[in-house]
Scaffold this motif. Sequence first.
Motif, mmCIF file in Angstrom:
data_model
loop_
_atom_site.group_PDB
_atom_site.id
_atom_site.type_symbol
_atom_site.label_atom_id
_atom_site.label_comp_id
_atom_site.label_asym_id
_atom_site.label_seq_id
_atom_site.Cartn_x
_atom_site.Cartn_y
_atom_site.Cartn_z
ATOM 1 N N UNK A 96 0.808 -1.222 0.000
ATOM 2 C CA UNK A 96 0.000 0.000 0.000
ATOM 3 C C UNK A 96 0.843 1.274 0.000
ATOM 4 N N UNK A 97 2.096 1.174 0.414
ATOM 5 C CA UNK A 97 2.918 2.375 0.574
ATOM 6 C C UNK A 97 3.274 3.003 -0.769
ATOM 7 N N UNK A 98 3.405 4.345 -0.747
ATOM 8 C CA UNK A 98 3.653 5.109 -1.963
ATOM 9 C C UNK A 98 5.106 5.574 -2.058
ATOM 10 N N UNK A 99 5.518 5.812 -3.291
ATOM 11 C CA UNK A 99 6.822 6.398 -3.582
ATOM 12 C C UNK A 99 6.726 7.097 -4.934
ATOM 13 N N UNK A 100 7.746 7.896 -5.256
ATOM 14 C CA UNK A 100 7.843 8.479 -6.599
ATOM 15 C C UNK A 100 8.703 7.545 -7.426
ATOM 16 N N UNK A 101 8.119 7.025 -8.494
ATOM 17 C CA UNK A 101 8.797 6.059 -9.349
ATOM 18 C C UNK A 101 8.638 6.502 -10.803
ATOM 19 N N UNK A 102 9.743 6.696 -11.484
ATOM 20 C CA UNK A 102 9.743 7.178 -12.870
ATOM 21 C C UNK A 102 8.913 8.458 -12.997
ATOM 22 N N UNK A 103 9.073 9.340 -12.008
ATOM 23 C CA UNK A 103 8.456 10.658 -12.075
ATOM 24 C C UNK A 103 6.996 10.725 -11.679
ATOM 25 N N UNK A 104 6.428 9.594 -11.210
ATOM 26 C CA UNK A 104 5.020 9.564 -10.835
ATOM 27 C C UNK A 104 4.864 8.871 -9.484
ATOM 28 N N UNK A 105 3.752 9.127 -8.846
ATOM 29 C CA UNK A 105 3.427 8.453 -7.591
ATOM 30 C C UNK A 105 2.905 7.059 -7.893
ATOM 31 N N UNK A 106 3.517 6.063 -7.261
ATOM 32 C CA UNK A 106 3.101 4.673 -7.432
ATOM 33 C C UNK A 106 3.252 3.933 -6.115
ATOM 34 N N UNK A 107 2.715 2.724 -6.071
ATOM 35 C CA UNK A 107 2.893 1.887 -4.895
ATOM 36 C C UNK A 107 4.276 1.252 -4.907
ATOM 37 N N UNK A 108 4.796 0.992 -3.711
ATOM 38 C CA UNK A 108 6.087 0.334 -3.595
ATOM 39 C C UNK A 108 5.941 -1.165 -3.830
ATOM 40 N N UNK A 109 7.034 -1.796 -4.176
ATOM 41 C CA UNK A 109 7.034 -3.241 -4.373
ATOM 42 C C UNK A 109 6.752 -3.961 -3.056
ATOM 43 N N UNK A 110 6.070 -5.073 -3.141
ATOM 44 C CA UNK A 110 5.977 -5.984 -2.011
ATOM 45 C C UNK A 110 7.107 -7.008 -2.074
ATOM 46 N N UNK A 111 7.439 -7.399 -3.300
ATOM 47 C CA UNK A 111 8.483 -8.394 -3.516
ATOM 48 C C UNK A 111 9.653 -7.762 -4.278
ATOM 49 N N UNK A 112 10.890 -8.139 -3.962
ATOM 50 C CA UNK A 112 12.063 -7.559 -4.645
ATOM 51 C C UNK A 112 12.276 -8.188 -6.013
ATOM 52 N N UNK A 113 11.435 -7.810 -6.972
ATOM 53 C CA UNK A 113 11.505 -8.455 -8.291
ATOM 54 C C UNK A 113 10.993 -7.506 -9.365
ATOM 55 N N UNK A 114 11.382 -7.787 -10.583
ATOM 56 C CA UNK A 114 10.849 -7.120 -11.777
ATOM 57 C C UNK A 114 10.315 -8.232 -12.670
ATOM 58 N N UNK A 115 9.070 -8.599 -12.442
ATOM 59 C CA UNK A 115 8.489 -9.776 -13.086
ATOM 60 C C UNK A 115 8.373 -9.595 -14.597
ATOM 61 N N UNK A 116 8.936 -10.527 -15.402
ATOM 62 C CA UNK A 116 8.772 -10.429 -16.854
ATOM 63 C C UNK A 116 7.355 -10.835 -17.271
ATOM 64 N N UNK A 145 2.796 -1.823 -11.454
ATOM 65 C CA UNK A 145 3.074 -3.111 -10.814
ATOM 66 C C UNK A 145 4.569 -3.385 -10.658
ATOM 67 N N UNK A 146 5.408 -2.500 -11.208
ATOM 68 C CA UNK A 146 6.858 -2.725 -11.219
ATOM 69 C C UNK A 146 7.201 -4.015 -11.973
ATOM 70 N N UNK A 147 6.472 -4.272 -13.041
ATOM 71 C CA UNK A 147 6.727 -5.450 -13.864
ATOM 72 C C UNK A 147 7.556 -5.065 -15.076
ATOM 73 N N UNK A 148 8.254 -6.044 -15.617
ATOM 74 C CA UNK A 148 9.095 -5.828 -16.790
ATOM 75 C C UNK A 148 8.380 -6.388 -18.022
#
Length: 402
Positions: A96-116, A145-148
């Motif tokens: 649920x937590x927010x951060x600035x990611x690629x210049x926009x507000x988004x949710x932080x990752x729950x898992x340390x991954x960039x899912x393809x 979603x911080x997905x790749x």
Amino acid sequence: MNLVIHDLTEEEWRRIASKYDGWKVVSDNGTIKPCIGCFGCWVKSPGECAIKDGYDQMGALIHHADEVLVISKYTYGGLSSFVKNIFDRSIGWVSPYFEVYEGEMHHKKRYPEDKPMSFVFRGAGLTEEDQAKARGYVEAACRNFHAKIKSITFETLESADSGLRGRNAEDSLASTSVQKTGGAQEVSETMEVGRLVMLNCSLRADNANSKKFMKRILPLLETEAEIINLSSYLAHPEKLVELLLSAEKIVLGMPLYVDGVPSAPLRIMELLEKSGKMEGKKIYVVANMGLYESKQICHLLSIVKTWCETCGSEYCGGLAIGAGEMLKMMMRSENIDKGPSKNMAEGTKKIAAAINAGQAIEDIYADPFKFSRGMYIFAANASWPLDAKKNGLKKKDLFRQL
């Protein structure tokens, strides 16, 4: 383990199933319920959906997959209602937590991954513009979603039937009395000229921010209007279709779910297109989200606009409201035209004037006025542990991994 999510019919899947031998398959078995926006996957049972219908572990399932393949019918520049429902029900994949990611507000990752993730859109006669819309939507959703993105491809079909796919599609359509005739669109015989219906597309019903923003517009309208809760028609969508077909003007009030239209109103949009009786209607949108930048609502508005073009309706513009959770609370103040809610208040007046005149306007994007993104993120992040505490959870529980 690899994961494939698809909206194919049983016959369509049988033709290609051998390619995915050993993959975990998620398809429509007729039991999936739409996301109700309860935030339970963040503050009640972190990481998993509170709706126990067999699709409550989607976030964890995506996490445990080595890669994910999504196969969807191209639907107004995005995903079909079933596949969109899977995405809506997967938000526990992020925290649920927010951060600035690629210049926009988004949710932080729950898992340390960039899912393809790979995407296959299926449709008839998809143009370069169609493909650009789908790519834009996928890029926005995967950024959230911080997905790749591994690949985005398009499969041309001889005919792509719009509307619901899955076990209950034909049953739902058969129960309506508004079938498409002769392949040509026609104006609904029951449409009342001047009739206005405002549809609250949030399943939070009377507690929805969407309804609160529409109630702000209601007294500014010159025509008598009613706000209908979509949640009251989940079991009988055909009745809602008939009600909407009786209106000349429709205002869709909805939250942003995974960068697009939530699955429940998307399903109604598919059914309305199926009716073939949407021509001549004027469509307005009032959309809101918890993220700060209202521009992130652009794909939702684009999907509604493309739907209008497909149906022969007139897209008359939308009001996109950023930081909706905060601005909703400020509507209680008598000074709504000042402070952070100023842009939202001005936007409601402009779209109300357009509805009164039956005219189209450019989309309005309303960010908080003179209230910084940093302050908003700080306040929002401070609220999550408080919400969790109400459910007997500790702050550390919000980071739970499954």
